[in-house]
Design a protein around this motif. Structure first.
Motif, mmCIF file in Angstrom:
data_model
loop_
_atom_site.group_PDB
_atom_site.id
_atom_site.type_symbol
_atom_site.label_atom_id
_atom_site.label_comp_id
_atom_site.label_asym_id
_atom_site.label_seq_id
_atom_site.Cartn_x
_atom_site.Cartn_y
_atom_site.Cartn_z
ATOM 1 N N VAL A 49 44.156 50.799 34.141
ATOM 2 C CA VAL A 49 42.702 50.951 34.015
ATOM 3 C C VAL A 49 42.334 50.973 32.534
ATOM 4 C CG1 VAL A 49 42.824 53.474 34.306
ATOM 5 C CG2 VAL A 49 40.658 52.298 34.675
ATOM 6 N N LEU A 50 41.311 50.163 32.235
ATOM 7 C CA LEU A 50 40.850 49.983 30.857
ATOM 8 C C LEU A 50 39.513 50.692 30.682
ATOM 9 C CD1 LEU A 50 41.049 48.287 28.132
ATOM 10 C CD2 LEU A 50 39.788 46.510 29.346
ATOM 11 N N GLY A 51 39.400 51.477 29.588
ATOM 12 C CA GLY A 51 38.101 52.060 29.244
ATOM 13 C C GLY A 51 37.429 51.149 28.232
ATOM 14 N N LEU A 52 37.128 51.715 27.036
ATOM 15 C CA LEU A 52 36.587 50.864 25.967
ATOM 16 C C LEU A 52 37.713 50.259 25.137
ATOM 17 C CD1 LEU A 52 33.462 52.754 24.554
ATOM 18 C CD2 LEU A 52 33.563 50.922 26.234
ATOM 19 N N GLY A 53 38.958 50.542 25.509
ATOM 20 C CA GLY A 53 40.089 49.988 24.756
ATOM 21 C C GLY A 53 40.151 50.522 23.338
ATOM 22 N N SER A 54 39.692 51.749 23.133
ATOM 23 C CA SER A 54 39.640 52.284 21.767
ATOM 24 C C SER A 54 40.890 53.058 21.384
ATOM 25 C CB SER A 54 38.400 53.161 21.590
ATOM 26 O OG SER A 54 38.442 54.232 22.492
ATOM 27 N N ASN A 55 41.797 53.227 22.345
ATOM 28 C CA ASN A 55 43.040 53.930 22.014
ATOM 29 C C ASN A 55 44.246 53.134 22.490
ATOM 30 O OD1 ASN A 55 43.873 56.345 20.725
ATOM 31 N ND2 ASN A 55 44.670 57.070 22.672
ATOM 32 N N LEU A 56 44.070 51.811 22.578
ATOM 33 C CA LEU A 56 45.104 50.977 23.184
ATOM 34 C C LEU A 56 45.728 50.020 22.179
ATOM 35 C CD1 LEU A 56 43.578 49.744 26.564
ATOM 36 C CD2 LEU A 56 45.453 51.345 26.252
ATOM 37 N N LEU A 57 47.019 49.772 22.373
ATOM 38 C CA LEU A 57 47.696 48.694 21.662
ATOM 39 C C LEU A 57 48.349 47.825 22.732
ATOM 40 C CD1 LEU A 57 48.620 47.343 19.064
ATOM 41 C CD2 LEU A 57 50.588 48.893 19.019
ATOM 42 N N VAL A 58 47.708 46.701 23.021
ATOM 43 C CA VAL A 58 48.203 45.792 24.068
ATOM 44 C C VAL A 58 49.111 44.758 23.418
ATOM 45 C CG1 VAL A 58 47.510 44.054 25.772
ATOM 46 C CG2 VAL A 58 46.082 46.083 25.416
ATOM 47 N N SER A 59 50.276 44.514 24.012
ATOM 48 C CA SER A 59 51.233 43.592 23.392
ATOM 49 C C SER A 59 50.661 42.170 23.338
ATOM 50 C CB SER A 59 52.561 43.602 24.155
ATOM 51 O OG SER A 59 52.560 42.597 25.123
ATOM 52 N N ASP A 60 51.175 41.376 22.398
ATOM 53 C CA ASP A 60 50.704 39.994 22.252
ATOM 54 C C ASP A 60 50.981 39.178 23.518
ATOM 55 O OD1 ASP A 60 49.850 40.324 19.537
ATOM 56 O OD2 ASP A 60 51.959 40.318 18.958
ATOM 57 N N GLU A 61 51.983 39.613 24.300
ATOM 58 C CA GLU A 61 52.341 38.880 25.531
ATOM 59 C C GLU A 61 51.393 39.212 26.670
ATOM 60 O OE1 GLU A 61 54.880 40.439 23.609
ATOM 61 O OE2 GLU A 61 55.036 38.431 22.731
ATOM 62 N N GLY A 62 50.613 40.290 26.522
ATOM 63 C CA GLY A 62 49.650 40.641 27.551
ATOM 64 C C GLY A 62 50.197 41.635 28.568
ATOM 65 N N VAL A 63 49.468 41.779 29.676
ATOM 66 C CA VAL A 63 49.770 42.818 30.668
ATOM 67 C C VAL A 63 49.865 42.187 32.048
ATOM 68 C CG1 VAL A 63 48.995 45.031 31.608
ATOM 69 C CG2 VAL A 63 48.259 44.336 29.340
ATOM 70 N N PRO A 64 50.976 42.439 32.763
ATOM 71 C CA PRO A 64 51.081 41.894 34.119
ATOM 72 C C PRO A 64 50.185 42.657 35.093
ATOM 73 C CG PRO A 64 52.991 43.266 33.619
ATOM 74 C CD PRO A 64 52.143 43.231 32.374
#
Ligand SMILES: Cc1cc2nc3c(=O)[nH]c(=O)nc-3n(C[C@H](O)[C@H](O)[C@H](O)COP(=O)(O)OP(=O)(O)OC[C@H]3O[C@@H](n4cnc5c(N)ncnc54)[C@H](O)[C@@H]3O)c2cc1C
Length: 294
Positions: A49-64
């Motif tokens: 679950v994604l909020g505003l994405g203000s505390n996230l580090l998503v990998s360059d490969e993305g998320v399954p």
């Protein structure tokens, strides 16, 4: 319900980094949320679950799997006497402003950072003026298999930037106090002024807030930013990621930065602080996918 296959999460994260979500799904009602969770559970699809994405580090490969965003009814909030009811997708900054306008005490303490109510509860967000756990009465939502839950603030077992949640928060109820509107406005302005002077907050300095948790050493919680600064870290850079000159615990990025740049810089900072202070720093940013699963 809107589905966005292969949606780049860089568009939705505060640091403007991150590869695609296999499928980003915007849900607008509890029925839709329940349906997405039940279907994903039946198909054994991972869910985040994604909020505003203000505390996230998503990998360059993305998320399954499925990444859920709470929109529509989840973004609403209302004040009834001293009680605030808010959807988990509601924008914390709007609630802070509205509570100050109404003279309700309890949320100005959370001024100056971007969050949804759900993301703020999951991170027990706050700072030296207070944390969201100070006013939460209870929250409700769904386990990842789609069954509902409800739990009290005590059952959330809040700690420093942590909460125990059994699934996705859909809504929350808070208890505020009547305050003096003029006094609250002054407090709000003073927090904003202090944060504006000490942190890189502008759109030209994308970040995920504090990169590291403030570590406990000898029974005292120390400032990670101060430890990094004292170790000589300010200005260190890898590719398009660098330690902010305003606040050493913020990693700011340029448009050509990658998540790999941030991850590498974070490892270098951990080595620097361990060598200089003999203190281990642990990430505050949430990494997707979790590094433990790699
Ligand atoms: C400039 C800047 C300043 C900041 N200053 C502060 C500060 O002073 N204090 C502070 O605490 N933080 C600060 N942060 C970090 C961030 O704002 C908070 O951690 C915020 O609470 C994250 O909320 P979000 O909605 O963006 O969550 P996201 O970053 O989208 O997600 C964070 C985590 O919460 C989970 N989550 C999101 N929604 C839900 C939900 N509905 N149910 C269950 N889990 C959920 C996500 O899955 C993820 O694990 C700052 C960030 C920035 C960019």
């Amino acid at each position: 319900m809107k589905k966005h296959p292969n949606e780049p999460l860089a568009r939705h994260c505060w640091n403007k980094l991150g590869g695609p979500a296999e499928c980003l799904v915007d849900v607008e009602t509890e029925e839709e949320l329940h349906r997405v969770l039940s279907e994903s559970h039946a198909q054994q699809t991972p869910v985040s679950v994604l909020g505003l994405g203000s505390n996230l580090l998503v990998s360059d490969e993305g998320v399954p799997g499925t990444v859920i965003r709470l929109k529509g009814a989840f973004t609403e909030f209302s004040f009834e006497g001293h009680v605030l009811r808010a959807g988990a997708g509601a924008d914390l900054r709007k609630i802070v402003s509205e509570s100050v306008r109404r003279g309700m005490d309890g949320f100005w303490q959370l001024a100056g950072f971007p969050a949804t109510i759900g993301g703020a509860i999951a991170m027990n967000a706050g700072g030296r003026w207070g944390e969201i756990s100070d006013t939460l009465l209870h929250c409700a939502g769904f386990h990842l298999d789609g069954t509902p839950f409800q739990q009290t603030a005590e059952e959330c077992q809040f700690a420093y930037r942590e909460a125990r949640l059994p699934g996705i928060v859909a809504q929350a109820t808070f208890s505020l106090q009547q305050g003096d509107p003029d006094e609250l406005r002054l407090q709000f302005k003073s927090v904003m002024r202090e944060k504006g002077a000490a942190q890189p907050l502008g759109a030209s300095n994308p970040s995920s807030g504090c990169a590291f948790r403030n570590p406990m050493t000898g029974g005292t919680r120390r400032s990670a930013g101060q430890l990094i600064d004292e170790a000589g870290g300010k200005g260190m850079a890898v590719g398009g990621a660098s330690i902010s000159m305003d606040h050493a615990n913020f990693i700011v990025t340029t448009p050509d930065a990658t998540s790999k740049d941030v991850e590498t810089l974070m490892k270098q900072i951990q080595h620097l602080v361990a060598a200089h202070h003999k203190v281990d720093l642990h990430p505050e940013v949430v990494q997707w996918p979790s590094p433990k699963n790699h």
